[in-house]
Design an enzyme around this catalytic site. Sequence first.
Site, PDB file in Angstrom:
ATOM      1  N   HIS A 105       0.848  -1.196   0.000  1.00  0.00           N
ATOM      2  CA  HIS A 105       0.000   0.000   0.000  1.00  0.00           C
ATOM      3  C   HIS A 105       0.883   1.245   0.000  1.00  0.00           C
ATOM      4  O   HIS A 105       2.109   1.173   0.149  1.00  0.00           O
ATOM      5  CB  HIS A 105      -0.909   0.017   1.227  1.00  0.00           C
ATOM      6  CG  HIS A 105      -0.165   0.198   2.522  1.00  0.00           C
ATOM      7  ND1 HIS A 105       0.631  -0.788   3.062  1.00  0.00           N
ATOM      8  CD2 HIS A 105      -0.074   1.266   3.367  1.00  0.00           C
ATOM      9  CE1 HIS A 105       1.175  -0.355   4.182  1.00  0.00           C
ATOM     10  NE2 HIS A 105       0.775   0.894   4.389  1.00  0.00           N
ATOM     11  N   ASP A 107       0.585   5.059   2.056  1.00  0.00           N
ATOM     12  CA  ASP A 107      -0.168   5.554   3.206  1.00  0.00           C
ATOM     13  C   ASP A 107      -1.232   6.583   2.815  1.00  0.00           C
ATOM     14  O   ASP A 107      -0.959   7.563   2.124  1.00  0.00           O
ATOM     15  CB  ASP A 107       0.779   6.169   4.238  1.00  0.00           C
ATOM     16  CG  ASP A 107       1.631   5.118   4.930  1.00  0.00           C
ATOM     17  OD1 ASP A 107       1.208   3.944   4.980  1.00  0.00           O
ATOM     18  OD2 ASP A 107       2.729   5.463   5.415  1.00  0.00           O
ATOM     19  N   HIS A 260       4.768   0.170   0.093  1.00  0.00           N
ATOM     20  CA  HIS A 260       5.520  -0.583   1.091  1.00  0.00           C
ATOM     21  C   HIS A 260       4.637  -1.641   1.741  1.00  0.00           C
ATOM     22  O   HIS A 260       3.405  -1.597   1.670  1.00  0.00           O
ATOM     23  CB  HIS A 260       6.127   0.344   2.154  1.00  0.00           C
ATOM     24  CG  HIS A 260       5.123   1.093   2.962  1.00  0.00           C
ATOM     25  ND1 HIS A 260       4.461   2.210   2.497  1.00  0.00           N
ATOM     26  CD2 HIS A 260       4.648   0.891   4.218  1.00  0.00           C
ATOM     27  CE1 HIS A 260       3.636   2.659   3.417  1.00  0.00           C
ATOM     28  NE2 HIS A 260       3.726   1.881   4.472  1.00  0.00           N
ATOM     29  N   ARG A 276       5.298   6.733  14.707  1.00  0.00           N
ATOM     30  CA  ARG A 276       5.144   7.106  13.292  1.00  0.00           C
ATOM     31  C   ARG A 276       4.429   8.441  13.167  1.00  0.00           C
ATOM     32  O   ARG A 276       3.530   8.758  13.949  1.00  0.00           O
ATOM     33  CB  ARG A 276       4.342   6.018  12.568  1.00  0.00           C
ATOM     34  CG  ARG A 276       4.396   6.133  11.058  1.00  0.00           C
ATOM     35  CD  ARG A 276       3.564   5.071  10.406  1.00  0.00           C
ATOM     36  NE  ARG A 276       2.185   5.523  10.170  1.00  0.00           N
ATOM     37  CZ  ARG A 276       1.264   4.822   9.529  1.00  0.00           C
ATOM     38  NH1 ARG A 276       1.545   3.615   9.078  1.00  0.00           N
ATOM     39  NH2 ARG A 276       0.059   5.306   9.347  1.00  0.00           N
TER      40      ARG A 276
END
Length: 285
Positions: A105, A107, A260, A276
């Site tokens: 995918h 983000d 990723h 994150r």
Amino acid sequence: MKVLEIIPSGDACGAEVRGVDLGEGLKDVVFDEIDAAFNKHSVIVLRNQSITPEQHIDLSDRLGGIVPHTFSEFCHPDYPQIFRISNLIEDGKPLGYEKAGVTWHTDQSYIETPPRCTTMFALEVPEKEGKSFGDTLFASTVAAYNALSDDMKIRLRGLKAVHQFAARKRRLGRESELSEAQKLLNPDVVHPVVRTHPFTGRKCIYVLEGECTGIVGMDDAEALPLIKELSDHIIRPEFIYRHKWRQGDLIIWDNCALQHRAESDYELPLRRHMHRTSVNGTSTF
């Protein structure tokens, strides 16, 4: 004075940046070099870092500012700008989101202005007998586009794909994890099948099977096989860099130039705990 070094991975994307201690702060000239290396290599790693949440947020702000995360229940209680990815349990509750990124995918492609990049800081990395687990794989959508035939590049011109928030969860059989409010806040959006990178001008394939539900003006009988063909093409081995995490790694990855996927090859008592942030992007074109 430390000398900044950029060490390319040798793969289609990826580089290590050496000679930087984020905990000491970054002068503008050093930040500019890091930013340039990021735009060139799409994913960069700075190893052996020791940073506070405030310093992590400051770096993210310099990269473009922070995008609020949809799954706010997993944000840091004291620093809501930071999203926690973790398999740890505290007081009987998950400390962070454990199942993040197990399929290919990019983000938050399901929002109107997807993030420029994502930063992730490794606080704990699953290890056993000297081997680390939970690698992250990055696929260069730039290299994938460049490898397309001329006929395919012509076919893709002007096409726009529909990105759906719930589609990836549905594909994994996990749509029940989403609330109706989350779905309502994230209606379908449309992005070009081939994006132009806003900083480099490079062309990037921007579709992914399972999250893209169609192509505007094209019958599903043609659109869905095309989305699958492009998705399979992006993740060919020659376009991939595999990152083996170490504690103290700070990684920045580009959400236009890459897709990723995280390996889910560990479980407790092996511990994984990450901080994150998602950084503001631009409108797609």
